[in-house]
Design a protein around this motif. Structure first.
Motif, PDB file in Angstrom:
ATOM      1  N   TRP A 168       0.701  -1.151  -0.092  1.00 25.84           N
ATOM      2  CA  TRP A 168       0.097  -0.131  -0.188  1.00 25.84           C
ATOM      3  C   TRP A 168       0.798   1.108   0.037  1.00 25.84           C
ATOM      4  N   GLU A 169       2.228   1.078  -0.177  1.00 21.64           N
ATOM      5  CA  GLU A 169       3.151   2.154  -0.065  1.00 21.64           C
ATOM      6  C   GLU A 169       3.199   2.946   1.202  1.00 21.64           C
ATOM      7  N   PHE A 170       3.023   2.322   2.244  1.00 26.07           N
ATOM      8  CA  PHE A 170       3.110   3.086   3.680  1.00 26.07           C
ATOM      9  C   PHE A 170       4.192   2.600   4.565  1.00 26.07           C
ATOM     10  N   GLY A 171       4.939   2.175   3.747  1.00 26.50           N
ATOM     11  CA  GLY A 171       6.335   1.545   4.648  1.00 26.50           C
ATOM     12  C   GLY A 171       6.140   0.056   5.165  1.00 26.50           C
ATOM     13  N   GLN A 181      -4.786   5.395  11.333  1.00 26.63           N
ATOM     14  CA  GLN A 181      -5.950   6.366  11.109  1.00 26.63           C
ATOM     15  C   GLN A 181      -5.546   7.572  10.002  1.00 26.63           C
ATOM     16  N   SER A 182      -4.237   7.787  10.055  1.00 21.10           N
ATOM     17  CA  SER A 182      -3.704   8.677   9.070  1.00 21.10           C
ATOM     18  C   SER A 182      -3.801   8.153   7.689  1.00 21.10           C
ATOM     19  N   ASN A 183      -3.279   6.929   7.570  1.00 26.53           N
ATOM     20  CA  ASN A 183      -3.038   6.346   6.276  1.00 26.53           C
ATOM     21  C   ASN A 183      -4.569   5.643   5.911  1.00 26.53           C
ATOM     22  N   PHE A 184      -5.220   5.132   6.731  1.00 30.94           N
ATOM     23  CA  PHE A 184      -6.577   4.712   6.341  1.00 30.94           C
ATOM     24  C   PHE A 184      -7.709   5.514   7.202  1.00 30.94           C
ATOM     25  N   PRO A 185      -7.885   6.880   6.519  1.00 25.72           N
ATOM     26  CA  PRO A 185      -8.875   7.739   7.103  1.00 25.72           C
ATOM     27  C   PRO A 185     -10.337   7.336   7.374  1.00 25.72           C
ATOM     28  N   LEU A 220      -9.190  -8.367  -4.171  1.00 25.98           N
ATOM     29  CA  LEU A 220      -8.388  -7.405  -4.564  1.00 25.98           C
ATOM     30  C   LEU A 220      -6.907  -7.830  -4.389  1.00 25.98           C
ATOM     31  N   THR A 221      -6.870  -9.175  -3.645  1.00 28.35           N
ATOM     32  CA  THR A 221      -5.422  -9.691  -3.105  1.00 28.35           C
ATOM     33  C   THR A 221      -4.747 -10.214  -4.284  1.00 28.35           C
ATOM     34  N   CYS A 242      -1.943  -4.541  -3.983  1.00 28.92           N
ATOM     35  CA  CYS A 242      -1.486  -3.341  -4.511  1.00 28.92           C
ATOM     36  C   CYS A 242      -2.231  -2.286  -4.819  1.00 28.92           C
ATOM     37  N   GLU A 243      -3.638  -2.599  -4.750  1.00 27.47           N
ATOM     38  CA  GLU A 243      -4.633  -1.587  -5.042  1.00 27.47           C
ATOM     39  C   GLU A 243      -4.924  -0.577  -3.981  1.00 27.47           C
ATOM     40  N   PRO A 244      -5.381   0.563  -4.562  1.00 31.91           N
ATOM     41  CA  PRO A 244      -5.507   1.888  -3.595  1.00 31.91           C
ATOM     42  C   PRO A 244      -6.221   1.401  -2.264  1.00 31.91           C
ATOM     43  N   SER A 245      -5.737   1.883  -1.099  1.00 33.99           N
ATOM     44  CA  SER A 245      -6.510   1.483   0.066  1.00 33.99           C
ATOM     45  C   SER A 245      -7.852   1.943   0.055  1.00 33.99           C
TER      46      SER A 245
END
Length: 253
Positions: A168-171, A181-185, A220-221, A242-245
């Motif tokens: 998801w490109e969040f490290g 919560q910041s990455n998955f609002p 989506l996986t 790898c789909e947008p969260s």
């Protein structure tokens, strides 16, 4: 489609084992509605069986590499035959990649958008956790829940939070509740649950697992490629997307 997904972070230590349920019934929202932490190993199978209609994503290796299993059988009562030995110059690659890594481990390590190397189930302390899952898997079958280790069928699949976050490109680092919560609002939880449980890294990892379970619900996986499908039913397959969260909060795949 069931509106609740579950994530399970497994350890041999009950204090580091956690299960989290997320309710997706409100459009655009993913609400944490249940947290089980600490969680005894003996309680895992009954919990999954009780919520068998929900999709579960579990952070534990479902199996061992085919080559590792074959080698252990061949050298159980005698040295490994010459035909199974690598050339001296290939010892390191043989040990660290061919024997240590499942196909799903190599896939995630080499995937250009993920590049995350899971800990090997056949080495290090993770082997103890994988061995514990052997008992959980057998108990699940006794309770009427069959586990397809590839995650292609049924409601239980394997995942790995570090690889999921990387996809998801969040490290790759563990995320505390504010970062989640910041990455998955769209992610919410009652303050009571947050204050009681979310100081634990293991609970937060279980949240990531529950998010992957939602991705699995929506197809989506990334499934095992055709050439790896049969082996994945023995070794296990780590599900990530790898789909947008933000697609997780949508009801339509």
């Amino acid at each position: 489609m069931n509106h609740v997904t579950w994530g399970l972070d497994v350890s041999t230590n009950k204090k580091k084992t956690a299960a989290v349920a997320i309710d997706w019934s409100v459009p655009g929202e993913a609400r944490v509605v249940d947290v089980r932490h600490p969680l005894e190993a003996i309680a895992i199978a009954p919990l999954i069986a009780e919520h068998r209609e929900s999709t579960w994503a579990v952070d534990v290796p479902f199996g061992w590499p085919d080559l590792f299993v074959a080698l252990m059988a061949k050298r159980h009562d005698q040295p490994l035959p010459d035909d199974d030995l690598p050339r001296p110059g290939d010892w390191s690659v043989w040990r660290t990649k061919q024997v240590a890594q499942r196909r799903t481990d190599r896939f995630l390590t080499e995937h250009p958008a993920i590049r995350t190397r899971p800990l090997p189930a056949s080495f290090q302390m993770l082997g103890a956790t994988a061995a514990m899952w052997v008992l959980v898997e057998a108990e699940l079958l006794r309770l009427g829940v069959a586990v397809d280790r590839s995650g292609s069928d049924g409601t239980v699949c394997e995942t790995y939070p570090a690889a999921a976050l990387s996809a998801w490109e969040f490290g790759k680092s563990k995320l505390a509740w504010p970062a989640l919560q910041s990455n998955f609002p769209f992610l919410t939880a009652d303050q009571d649950l947050v204050s009681r449980f979310f100081k634990s890294d293991d609970v937060c990892d279980a949240v990531v697992c529950a998010l992957v379970a939602r991705a699995r619900d929506l197809d989506l996986t990334i499934p095992p490629p055709g050439e790896d499908a049969a082996a994945a039913r023995r070794e296990g397959w780590i599900h990530v997307t790898c789909e947008p969260s933000e697609r997780l909060a949508n009801h339509e795949p």
